[in-house]
Design a protein around this motif. Sequence first.
Motif, PDB file in Angstrom:
ATOM      1  N   LEU A  72      -7.798   1.001  -5.468  1.00  0.00           N
ATOM      2  CA  LEU A  72      -6.720   0.056  -5.407  1.00  0.00           C
ATOM      3  C   LEU A  72      -5.651   0.820  -5.422  1.00  0.00           C
ATOM      4  CD1 LEU A  72      -6.753  -3.657  -6.066  1.00  0.00           C
ATOM      5  CD2 LEU A  72      -4.770  -2.244  -6.295  1.00  0.00           C
ATOM      6  N   VAL A  73      -4.832   1.066  -4.600  1.00  0.00           N
ATOM      7  CA  VAL A  73      -3.490   1.803  -4.602  1.00  0.00           C
ATOM      8  C   VAL A  73      -2.448   0.578  -4.638  1.00  0.00           C
ATOM      9  CG1 VAL A  73      -2.030   3.559  -4.242  1.00  0.00           C
ATOM     10  CG2 VAL A  73      -4.453   3.868  -3.884  1.00  0.00           C
ATOM     11  N   ASP A  74      -1.738   0.235  -6.032  1.00  0.00           N
ATOM     12  CA  ASP A  74      -0.858  -0.680  -6.118  1.00  0.00           C
ATOM     13  C   ASP A  74       0.527   0.054  -5.980  1.00  0.00           C
ATOM     14  OD1 ASP A  74       1.035  -2.821  -6.983  1.00  0.00           O
ATOM     15  OD2 ASP A  74      -0.079  -3.083  -8.748  1.00  0.00           O
ATOM     16  N   LEU A  75       1.119  -0.051  -4.703  1.00  0.00           N
ATOM     17  CA  LEU A  75       2.696   0.302  -4.458  1.00  0.00           C
ATOM     18  C   LEU A  75       3.644  -0.906  -4.961  1.00  0.00           C
ATOM     19  CD1 LEU A  75       1.950   1.827  -0.921  1.00  0.00           C
ATOM     20  CD2 LEU A  75       1.806   3.044  -3.085  1.00  0.00           C
ATOM     21  N   ALA A 121       1.648   7.164   3.569  1.00  0.00           N
ATOM     22  CA  ALA A 121       1.799   7.626   4.656  1.00  0.00           C
ATOM     23  C   ALA A 121       0.132   8.302   4.983  1.00  0.00           C
ATOM     24  CB  ALA A 121       2.611   8.857   4.692  1.00  0.00           C
ATOM     25  N   ARG A 122      -0.450   8.937   3.588  1.00  0.00           N
ATOM     26  CA  ARG A 122      -1.639   9.336   3.766  1.00  0.00           C
ATOM     27  C   ARG A 122      -2.808   8.547   4.255  1.00  0.00           C
ATOM     28  NH1 ARG A 122      -1.880  10.745  -1.468  1.00  0.00           N
ATOM     29  NH2 ARG A 122      -0.721  12.682  -0.942  1.00  0.00           N
ATOM     30  N   TYR A 123      -2.448   7.016   4.219  1.00  0.00           N
ATOM     31  CA  TYR A 123      -3.276   6.318   4.844  1.00  0.00           C
ATOM     32  C   TYR A 123      -3.109   5.623   6.171  1.00  0.00           C
ATOM     33  CZ  TYR A 123      -5.554   7.142   0.245  1.00  0.00           C
ATOM     34  OH  TYR A 123      -6.186   7.516  -0.705  1.00  0.00           O
ATOM     35  N   GLY A 124      -2.095   6.194   6.858  1.00  0.00           N
ATOM     36  CA  GLY A 124      -1.491   5.781   8.077  1.00  0.00           C
ATOM     37  C   GLY A 124      -0.125   4.773   8.027  1.00  0.00           C
ATOM     38  N   ILE A 125       0.308   4.422   6.975  1.00  0.00           N
ATOM     39  CA  ILE A 125       1.497   3.639   6.921  1.00  0.00           C
ATOM     40  C   ILE A 125       2.864   4.405   6.722  1.00  0.00           C
ATOM     41  CG2 ILE A 125       2.596   1.619   5.780  1.00  0.00           C
ATOM     42  CD1 ILE A 125      -0.449   1.164   4.476  1.00  0.00           C
ATOM     43  N   THR A 126       3.371   4.784   7.818  1.00  0.00           N
ATOM     44  CA  THR A 126       4.428   5.595   7.956  1.00  0.00           C
ATOM     45  C   THR A 126       5.845   4.896   8.309  1.00  0.00           C
ATOM     46  OG1 THR A 126       3.977   6.042  10.322  1.00  0.00           O
ATOM     47  CG2 THR A 126       3.180   7.683   8.838  1.00  0.00           C
ATOM     48  N   GLU A 130       6.889  -3.258   4.459  1.00  0.00           N
ATOM     49  CA  GLU A 130       7.449  -4.739   4.711  1.00  0.00           C
ATOM     50  C   GLU A 130       7.631  -5.514   3.394  1.00  0.00           C
ATOM     51  OE1 GLU A 130       5.136  -6.831   7.367  1.00  0.00           O
ATOM     52  OE2 GLU A 130       4.971  -5.157   8.742  1.00  0.00           O
ATOM     53  N   GLY A 131       7.068  -4.916   2.137  1.00  0.00           N
ATOM     54  CA  GLY A 131       7.650  -5.472   0.888  1.00  0.00           C
ATOM     55  C   GLY A 131       6.375  -5.037  -0.139  1.00  0.00           C
ATOM     56  N   VAL A 132       6.820  -5.315  -1.369  1.00  0.00           N
ATOM     57  CA  VAL A 132       6.022  -5.126  -2.324  1.00  0.00           C
ATOM     58  C   VAL A 132       5.495  -6.191  -3.354  1.00  0.00           C
ATOM     59  CG1 VAL A 132       6.380  -2.604  -2.489  1.00  0.00           C
ATOM     60  CG2 VAL A 132       7.911  -3.957  -3.756  1.00  0.00           C
ATOM     61  N   PRO A 133       4.600  -5.987  -3.912  1.00  0.00           N
ATOM     62  CA  PRO A 133       3.423  -5.294  -3.968  1.00  0.00           C
ATOM     63  C   PRO A 133       2.624  -5.151  -2.823  1.00  0.00           C
ATOM     64  CG  PRO A 133       2.803  -7.066  -5.041  1.00  0.00           C
ATOM     65  CD  PRO A 133       3.910  -7.366  -4.563  1.00  0.00           C
ATOM     66  N   ALA A 134       2.348  -3.564  -2.419  1.00  0.00           N
ATOM     67  CA  ALA A 134       1.888  -3.558  -1.157  1.00  0.00           C
ATOM     68  C   ALA A 134       0.186  -2.861  -1.994  1.00  0.00           C
ATOM     69  CB  ALA A 134       2.448  -2.316  -0.495  1.00  0.00           C
ATOM     70  N   ASN A 147      -8.204  -2.438   4.087  1.00  0.00           N
ATOM     71  CA  ASN A 147      -7.430  -3.714   4.268  1.00  0.00           C
ATOM     72  C   ASN A 147      -6.170  -3.303   5.360  1.00  0.00           C
ATOM     73  OD1 ASN A 147      -6.207  -2.226   2.170  1.00  0.00           O
ATOM     74  ND2 ASN A 147      -4.894  -4.170   1.535  1.00  0.00           N
ATOM     75  N   ALA A 148      -6.296  -2.496   6.378  1.00  0.00           N
ATOM     76  CA  ALA A 148      -5.352  -2.066   7.342  1.00  0.00           C
ATOM     77  C   ALA A 148      -4.854  -3.542   7.808  1.00  0.00           C
ATOM     78  CB  ALA A 148      -6.063  -1.373   8.144  1.00  0.00           C
ATOM     79  N   GLY A 149      -3.581  -3.654   8.126  1.00  0.00           N
ATOM     80  CA  GLY A 149      -2.811  -4.468   8.396  1.00  0.00           C
ATOM     81  C   GLY A 149      -2.673  -5.761   7.577  1.00  0.00           C
ATOM     82  N   ARG A 150      -3.166  -5.599   6.387  1.00  0.00           N
ATOM     83  CA  ARG A 150      -2.695  -6.678   5.338  1.00  0.00           C
ATOM     84  C   ARG A 150      -2.270  -6.051   4.192  1.00  0.00           C
ATOM     85  NH1 ARG A 150      -7.569 -10.579   5.059  1.00  0.00           N
ATOM     86  NH2 ARG A 150      -5.943 -11.784   3.913  1.00  0.00           N
ATOM     87  N   VAL A 151      -1.712  -4.766   4.064  1.00  0.00           N
ATOM     88  CA  VAL A 151      -1.387  -4.196   2.923  1.00  0.00           C
ATOM     89  C   VAL A 151      -0.094  -5.037   2.020  1.00  0.00           C
ATOM     90  CG1 VAL A 151      -2.268  -1.910   3.307  1.00  0.00           C
ATOM     91  CG2 VAL A 151       0.177  -2.502   3.767  1.00  0.00           C
ATOM     92  N   THR A 152       0.486  -5.715   2.688  1.00  0.00           N
ATOM     93  CA  THR A 152       1.658  -6.279   2.097  1.00  0.00           C
ATOM     94  C   THR A 152       1.571  -7.956   1.941  1.00  0.00           C
ATOM     95  OG1 THR A 152       2.906  -6.557   4.148  1.00  0.00           O
ATOM     96  CG2 THR A 152       3.380  -4.687   2.792  1.00  0.00           C
TER      97      THR A 152
END
Length: 175
Positions: A72-75, A121-126, A130-134, A147-152
């Motif tokens: 789980l990477v919490d941005l 970006a390493r996981y395709g989010i370039t 759209e907000g944090v936390p992501a 969880n592609a498409g649901r990170v935010t």
Amino acid sequence: MRKFHLLSLAILATLTATPALAAKAPHMPIARFNDLAQPLPKPYDEAADAKATDAAVAAARARAKKAGKLLLVDLGGNWCLDCRILAGVMETAPLRQWVAARYEIVTVDVGRFNKNLQVPARYGITDRLEGVPALLIVNPRTGKLVNAGRVTALADARSMSPQGLADWLAQWPAK
């Protein structure tokens, strides 16, 4: 007709079995964010540069792979109330133990959307977040985003309840 019925049952079983793979979140002992310990945590290392951040993510991924957990990477950023609320909820018992048993967590400070963007970006989010936390939930064996498409989805965490946040974390099945 019988083949159609059996095929329908097989599809239904597959669709309904998928959520069962996810673990049920523990019951949260608090109902409101006002009940969280104060001050809220500031979980992000604002001084971490890209090299240190990349090393921390790689180490967390290796630990997750070895332990059979999800990464789980919490941005986020310490300036963000929703990020701090999520951190506060994740520190409550029994969620802290429950999360630790299922996830290897690494926090990444993205500043004001201008730092450490090589990580998403390493996981395709370039595109701009759209907000944090992501939250990037990653299968550590494949490096693929679960969880592609649901990170935010938790970028407005304060509109949820503590139980809602716990339930969101519980929906991702173990790898």
